[in-house]
Design an enzyme around this catalytic site. Structure first.
Site, mmCIF file in Angstrom:
data_model
loop_
_atom_site.group_PDB
_atom_site.id
_atom_site.type_symbol
_atom_site.label_atom_id
_atom_site.label_comp_id
_atom_site.label_asym_id
_atom_site.label_seq_id
_atom_site.Cartn_x
_atom_site.Cartn_y
_atom_site.Cartn_z
ATOM 1 N N TRP A 91 0.852 -1.207 0.000
ATOM 2 C CA TRP A 91 0.000 0.000 0.000
ATOM 3 C C TRP A 91 0.886 1.256 0.000
ATOM 4 O O TRP A 91 1.957 1.246 0.621
ATOM 5 C CB TRP A 91 -0.848 -0.019 1.287
ATOM 6 C CG TRP A 91 -2.055 0.853 1.221
ATOM 7 C CD1 TRP A 91 -2.188 2.092 1.770
ATOM 8 C CD2 TRP A 91 -3.306 0.552 0.602
ATOM 9 N NE1 TRP A 91 -3.446 2.592 1.525
ATOM 10 C CE2 TRP A 91 -4.154 1.661 0.802
ATOM 11 C CE3 TRP A 91 -3.801 -0.539 -0.126
ATOM 12 C CZ2 TRP A 91 -5.461 1.726 0.322
ATOM 13 C CZ3 TRP A 91 -5.107 -0.478 -0.612
ATOM 14 C CH2 TRP A 91 -5.914 0.631 -0.379
ATOM 15 N N GLU A 94 -19.130 6.184 -0.065
ATOM 16 C CA GLU A 94 -17.951 7.052 -0.183
ATOM 17 C C GLU A 94 -18.198 8.091 -1.272
ATOM 18 O O GLU A 94 -17.961 9.271 -1.089
ATOM 19 C CB GLU A 94 -16.739 6.183 -0.552
ATOM 20 C CG GLU A 94 -15.455 6.937 -0.765
ATOM 21 C CD GLU A 94 -14.320 5.986 -1.130
ATOM 22 O OE1 GLU A 94 -14.429 5.281 -2.160
ATOM 23 O OE2 GLU A 94 -13.320 5.954 -0.384
ATOM 24 N N ASP A 99 -0.629 11.580 -1.082
ATOM 25 C CA ASP A 99 -1.584 12.587 -0.591
ATOM 26 C C ASP A 99 -2.759 11.924 0.145
ATOM 27 O O ASP A 99 -2.755 10.698 0.371
ATOM 28 C CB ASP A 99 -2.066 13.485 -1.746
ATOM 29 C CG ASP A 99 -2.866 12.730 -2.805
ATOM 30 O OD1 ASP A 99 -3.179 11.533 -2.607
ATOM 31 O OD2 ASP A 99 -3.200 13.345 -3.835
ATOM 32 N N GLU A 146 -4.097 9.014 -1.404
ATOM 33 C CA GLU A 146 -3.133 7.934 -1.505
ATOM 34 C C GLU A 146 -2.514 7.825 -2.901
ATOM 35 O O GLU A 146 -2.292 6.735 -3.424
ATOM 36 C CB GLU A 146 -3.786 6.613 -1.057
ATOM 37 C CG GLU A 146 -4.633 6.847 0.193
ATOM 38 C CD GLU A 146 -5.048 5.608 0.932
ATOM 39 O OE1 GLU A 146 -4.515 5.375 2.005
ATOM 40 O OE2 GLU A 146 -5.910 4.883 0.412
#
Ligand code: BGC
Length: 384
Positions: free
Chosen positions: A116, A325, A168, A171
């Site tokens: 990640w 979301e 950021d 991501e």
């Protein structure tokens, strides 16, 4: 009648938002980003800090406190990494992604070993800011004492990392420096500086001052940009004014930035997108950013526009009062929607951060609702 229906929707969403957050809080205090979306069953400091703030604002103080204690414990567990990073940077040795503290942890507070893009510093600023808000509201100095080691470690970490490019808040773009990330760092360090009078906390204040000067010296064409030394717009730039107060809501650079956000990212009659080139699920309208623009409007005395955005958010809840979301819509990048659906399934719902931002703005609106203007805005909206 119409008005009653709207009130109903607001009540349902308020209740569902509180329940979704409280029911999903882990016994140790962490919040998962989304309980039903496999990629999001971890605790991000960014999402968590705003979720904890929503709990503080709605009177669920204990929940906020448990989160702060969890972050403190988690950061202290990894303080050895900060020592090693400090010495690597001092020696000028090459650093790796894994040398930095991660953006997200397991709910138990451990690092996750995968690839990640974990080096993101904004969440570390946001938790400091949330702690400052908690102490200001509760004067719980016992808690402050308990989390002081975590605060000191975070200050130390941010002082050595704020000038290094990192991923950021979405991501992405790990090779750039991001204005909204710096806003979080500024907000966190300046909140910490006010918490105690000792040497470490004073260092936080000095760095906050430098971060702010750096941000202000990179204004372009009168406004803030997504990346330092480049053009581009991003709705997270709203954070510069609300809540991190790098500048005032009515400062010329902020007003200019908001006008670009309205022009390029606000869908007419709808919500707010992250940035024009976004391809994640086609780059739809984000609930949390729509709430953020509403929050900005409220602070800027534009209550009626805030009300309209919040009413749009209320329309987006499903039959169980869950908020996603993002709400996909017609965007330049719609073809990407299917691609993401295949990869990760339907859009994450419920997203705790969406619910949190709804609560923050609704609560702020209620606190400012002198003389019942909210219901007048409601009527006005229906006549349009
Ligand atoms: C978003 C991040 C967020 C994470 C968990 C990502 O898709 O870009 O801002 O922290 O999801 O909600």
């Amino acid at each position: 009648m119409e008005n009653q229906k709207e009130e109903q929707k607001q009540k349902q969403l308020y209740r569902a938002s509180i329940n979704t957050i409280l029911e999903n809080q882990h016994s140790g205090g962490a919040f998962p980003a989304s309980p039903n979306y496999s990629t999001y069953q971890y605790a991000w400091l960014r999402d968590g800090s705003f979720t904890a703030y929503a709990m503080l604002k709605t009177g669920n103080t204990e929940s906020c406190k448990r989160f702060l204690l969890w972050v403190n414990k988690t950061i202290n567990r990894y303080s050895g990494k900060i020592d090693e990073l400090e010495s690597k940077i001092k020696k000028g040795s090459k650093t790796e992604n894994t040398d930095f503290l991660p953006a997200r942890y397991t709910l138990e507070g451990f690092e996750i070993e995968d690839d990640w893009p974990a080096f993101q510093i904004d969440g570390y600023g946001s938790w400091l800011w949330c702690t400052g808000e908690y102490i200001r509201a509760t004067r719980d100095y016992k808690l402050l004492q308990s989390v002081t080691p975590g605060i000191q470690n975070t200050i130390r970490y941010l002082i050595i990392t704020w000038q290094i490019p990192c991923y950021d808040c979405w991501e992405e773009y790990g090779e750039r420096i991001h204005t909204s990330t710096l806003a979080c760092v500024y907000g966190g360090l300046s909140a910490a500086a006010e918490l105690a009078e000792n040497e470490d906390f004073a260092k936080a204040g000095k760095t906050a001052y430098k971060v702010r000067r750096f941000i202000l010296s990179h204004i372009r064409d009168g406004g803030f940009t997504k990346f330092i030394n480049d053009d581009g717009i991003d709705a997270s730039l709203l954070w510069l004014a609300v809540p991190f107060k790098v500048v005032a809501v009515d400062s010329p650079a902020m007003v200019k930035t908001v006008s670009v956000i309205e022009e390029k990212l606000l869908v007419k009659g709808g919500g707010v997108k992250r940035y024009p080139e976004d391809t994640f699920y086609g780059g739809g309208q984000w609930i949390l950013l729509t709430c953020w623009l509403a929050w900005y409007y409220l602070m800027a005395g534009r209550g009626e526009e805030a009300y309209r955005l919040l009413a749009w958010v209320e329309e987006q809840q499903d039959e169980n009062g869950c908020l996603p979301e993002q709400v996909p819509g017609l965007t330049a990048n719609t073809s990407w929607m299917e691609e993401w659906r295949k990869r990760w399934g339907p859009v994450a719902t419920p997203l705790l951060w969406s619910h949190a931002m709804y609560l923050v703005v609704l609560q702020e609106m209620k606190e400012r609702d002198r003389g019942g203007v909210m219901s007048r805005w409601g009527k006005h909206r229906q006549q349009k």
